[in-house]
Design an enzyme around this catalytic site. Sequence first.
Site, short mmCIF file in Angstrom:
data_model
loop_
_atom_site.label_atom_id
_atom_site.label_comp_id
_atom_site.label_asym_id
_atom_site.label_seq_id
_atom_site.Cartn_x
_atom_site.Cartn_y
_atom_site.Cartn_z
N ARG A 238 0.82 -1.21 0.00
CA ARG A 238 0.00 0.00 0.00
C ARG A 238 0.86 1.27 0.00
NH1 ARG A 238 -3.92 -1.58 4.80
NH2 ARG A 238 -5.09 -3.29 3.87
N ASP B 95 -6.77 -2.85 -7.25
CA ASP B 95 -7.43 -3.46 -6.10
C ASP B 95 -7.60 -4.94 -6.38
OD1 ASP B 95 -10.16 -4.21 -4.48
OD2 ASP B 95 -9.10 -2.56 -3.51
N ARG C 74 -3.48 6.39 1.03
CA ARG C 74 -4.08 7.55 1.70
C ARG C 74 -3.16 8.27 2.68
NH1 ARG C 74 -9.61 5.06 3.84
NH2 ARG C 74 -8.28 3.22 4.04
N ARG D 147 -7.02 11.28 -5.80
CA ARG D 147 -8.29 10.57 -5.62
C ARG D 147 -9.47 11.55 -5.64
NH1 ARG D 147 -9.97 5.96 -1.16
NH2 ARG D 147 -12.20 6.21 -1.38
N TYR E 276 -14.56 -12.49 -0.11
CA TYR E 276 -15.33 -11.28 -0.43
C TYR E 276 -16.55 -11.62 -1.29
CZ TYR E 276 -11.56 -8.37 1.39
OH TYR E 276 -10.64 -7.76 2.20
#
Length: 350
Positions: A24, A74, A28, A37, A151
Amino acid sequence: MKNDTFLRALLKEPVDYTPVWMMRQAGRYLPEYRATRARAGDFLSLCKSPELATEVTLQPLDRFPLDAAILFSDILTVPDAMGLGLYFAEGEGPRFERPVRTESDVEALFAPDPSDKLRYVLDAVTSIRRALDGRVPLIGFSGSPFTLACYMIEGGGSADFRHVKAMLYSRPELLHKVLEVNARAVTAYLNAQIEAGAQAVQIFDTWGGALSHDAYKIFSLAYMKRIVDGLIREKDGRRVPCIVFTKGGGQWLEAIADSGADAIGLDWTTDIAEARRRVGDRVALQGNLDPNVLFGSPDGIRQEVRRILAAYGQGSGHVFNLGHGISQFVDPEHAGVLVEAVHGLSRRAG
């Protein structure tokens, strides 16, 4: 290739220092990522724009002298391409409109053609490789078949995985069908990334560690081995290394080392010295700083880096990384301390 230290370490070839990248690393915690973003409008739009995905992939490399770039994308792009309706709910994370729960749901699954449904990812890979211009290698990736199944069956994230485990223990043949489709899809997807320019690939088995000892080997590792067996391993005269990362996978190191992967990613709960003893020279090791160390002081970060480097010991075959992804709340300056410490301390140790 101006800096191939990362690739050489994965293949246990001689290196001048221990290479480092962070899971990552484009994310963020970087203000420039948050600005990009915001321009994209939302996370999925950012993922699906090759231009913007290229921009955010390169952002951490413009800040830190990292030894690899990782494709910005992703893991859920694959089930999204299967038509399950991926969306991101505010405060809830990823969700699927159509979770896979019934026999008819399973029968309807298909392995998407990456050149069609996932063309935007492949275009991003090509764009990033061009923008890197040989600066560092580019890592492609996918989720593992079991992690994707979690998921897909749960419909999103889960604390207990009750739906996927109910299927495992009541209708194991259905779960195997899901995993078989996922394995075919991931193999095709990773190979397409390699053809588009990825120089190494990582399989993220985020939830494999939630399985029992035997179930992990049957429902997670066996399908990752199928993928590794089906990967393109040579491109443009160089080997394309494959990394398998199972969060919570420390008890299965020997089995993972036998999967055919070139390297094992370690989370922070595994002692890297013990891991090296157990796997010998079969694979390289990647990891394994506790991501929360980056909330500590610069001296504390350096101390932990020194400890891990010393625990691994001399010789190549170590890629420094976090034991999981970097937190969005980390001070970017602390990430810089980490990279500087790995490079400086490993050079002196060598």
